[in-house]
Write an enzyme that holds these catalytic residues in place. Structure first.
Site, short mmCIF file in Angstrom:
data_model
loop_
_atom_site.label_atom_id
_atom_site.label_comp_id
_atom_site.label_asym_id
_atom_site.label_seq_id
_atom_site.Cartn_x
_atom_site.Cartn_y
_atom_site.Cartn_z
N ASP A 1 0.82 -1.22 0.00
CA ASP A 1 0.00 0.00 0.00
C ASP A 1 0.85 1.27 0.00
OD1 ASP A 1 -2.43 -1.56 0.30
OD2 ASP A 1 -1.83 -1.84 2.39
N LYS B 1 2.72 2.10 -5.03
CA LYS B 1 3.51 1.54 -6.13
C LYS B 1 2.84 1.76 -7.48
CE LYS B 1 3.36 -2.57 -4.38
NZ LYS B 1 2.69 -2.20 -3.11
N GLY C 1 -4.15 -4.39 -4.20
CA GLY C 1 -4.96 -3.31 -4.73
C GLY C 1 -4.09 -2.14 -5.10
N HIS C 2 -4.09 -1.77 -6.38
CA HIS C 2 -3.30 -0.65 -6.86
C HIS C 2 -4.23 0.45 -7.35
CE1 HIS C 2 0.44 -3.35 -7.85
NE2 HIS C 2 0.16 -3.28 -6.57
N GLN D 1 2.07 -6.09 -2.98
CA GLN D 1 2.40 -6.11 -1.55
C GLN D 1 3.75 -5.42 -1.30
OE1 GLN D 1 1.31 -9.49 -2.83
NE2 GLN D 1 -0.75 -8.85 -2.37
N GLY E 1 1.31 14.23 -4.29
CA GLY E 1 -0.14 14.18 -4.48
C GLY E 1 -0.50 12.94 -5.28
#
Length: 426
Positions: A13, A16, A40-41, A223, A416
């Protein structure tokens, strides 16, 4: 761009996907090399938010090959949903390819994952997406590869072997309902139709030509290092190898191919699920970081545990993955902070001993407390800044101290969520 691996240098998280997305502009091939839909990306592009679980985030660019590699585990139902969501946004999937050697997550893997986690005395914090049981079957040689789905005669024989073992496990160990061969066979036929347009049987020729023609390859991990099955906080880990070495075993390219290895860390640190976390903040400061940073899991929606930047973890990640540089994300979360802490060591509350290197025995972590440095905040909005020179002095001092502590340069600074809110530091 030289061939590059992008990995998470914390517990996942870290942002990446944004870094991968930016580097994918310059790459010809992007390969996701491990993990499954437990990852989850999130990428923000042109004021649109895209959430990826299996498909490499480079898919947002035209004329790129985006490969889901052999080291991944694929749950076709989730992949289908992801494909349909991208099609609804008019994103071309012409470049999407799937390794025939990737493993397939079946419904019984998800059944086992959920029951195993709910019954465990010490919960790991799994996403219950069937990832661990899929990898377990892969290693025990009771798994299905993507290419198995397209040979019905072979698949029939293989299911006889698999279900003899699997149904005993489902019924006698987990108290779950067994699966008939007919039902599983129909599921496999359905999965074959979902995957068929994208399976890449000529991957060897593709990879050979890529190397021969000096194509740029980007390896995308899921991960993070601290969740690695071998190098993470075992047993509170994932079931694959997010470390840079996994890029080779999971993609099909040898270790001489990657030239750069970029680790991604937040300017603080987060964790989802159970397991040790020495710098965790359970107070108002932790809540403030979570709320400003929108720290809720992409896959599960769970609130992430938050803490100050841990240089002990970062230094460990540099070592075990051979990082050549670090990308720092979400530094703008600290724009309103008066002071910022950095953990430089751990102290054992029992005898006062100090650890400057990461203690891999997680059983002692409950006795450890962080040793902090305190840095002054910058009290300025970083989100519109375009160059390193524009950053306030205290932000530069903070980043330069991180470089000293972790032992590699910081090459990318995210200020950002959008693509353009990124500073490349020479």
């Amino acid at each position: 761009m030289e061939n590059t691996v992008v990995i998470g240098a914390q517990w996942g998280d870290e942002g990446k996907a944004k870094i991968t997305d930016l580097l994918a502009r310059q790459a010809d091939i992007i390969i996701r090399y491990q993990g499954g839909c437990n990852a989850g990306h999130t990428v923000v592009a042109d004021n649109k938010t895209f959430k990826f679980h299996l498909i490499p985030s480079g898919i947002l660019y035209k004329d790129k090959i985006c490969m889901i590699g052999a080291g991944t585990v694929i749950y076709p139902e989730v992949l289908k949903e992801e494909i349909e969501n991208l099609k609804a946004e008019n994103v071309s999937l012409d470049g999407l390819k799937i390794s025939p050697l990737a493993s397939v997550t079946m419904p019984y893997h998800i059944d086992i994952d959920g029951r195993s986690e709910s019954c465990a005395a010490n919960k790991i914090g799994t996403t219950k997406r069937g990832i661990g049981p899929t990898y377990t079957d892969k290693i025990s040689r009771h798994g299905l590869k993507v290419e198995d789905l397209f040979d019905e005669e072979f698949l029939s024989r293989k299911l006889d072997d698999i279900l003899t073992v699997k149904n005993k496990e489902l019924v006698h160990i987990y108290g779950l309902e067994p699966y008939t061969k007919e039902k599983v066979f129909e599921i496999c036929k359905k999965y074959a139709q979902i995957l068929k347009p994208y399976v890449c049987y000529d991957w060897q020729m593709l990879f050979h030509n890529a190397l021969k023609n000096n194509k740029s390859i980007l390896f995308e991990g899921a991960q993070g290092v601290m969740l690695d099955i071998d190098w993470g906080t075992y047993p509170y880990v994932t079931s694959s190898n997010p470390v840079a070495g996994g890029a080779c075993t999971g993609s099909g390219f040898g270790p001489s191919v990657p030239k750069n290895i970029i680790g991604v860390s937040k300017a603080y640190i987060t964790r989802v699920g159970e397991g040790p976390f020495v710098t965790e903040l359970t107070d108002e400061t932790g809540d403030k970081i979570r709320n400003i940073g929108h720290e809720f899991g992409t896959t599960t929606g769970r609130p992430r545990r938050t803490g100050w930047f841990d240089a002990v973890v970062a230094k460990y990640s540099v070592l075990v993955s051979g990082l050549t540089s670090m990308a720092i994300t979400k530094i703008d979360v600290f724009d309103t902070f008066d002071e910022i802490k950095v953990c430089v060591a751990y102290k054992d509350k029992r005898d006062g001993s100090v650890y400057s290197w990461y203690p891999t025995n997680v059983n002692i972590h409950k006795y450890l407390e962080p040793v902090y440095e305190i840095h002054k905040g910058w009290k300025q909005d970083l989100t519109g800044m375009k160059s390193y020179d524009e950053l306030p002095e205290n932000a530069k001092k903070y980043l330069e101290r991180l470089e000293e502590l972790i032992g590699v340069k910081i090459s990318i600074i995210s200020v950002g969520p959008d693509r353009e809110q990124t500073i490349f530091k020479s």
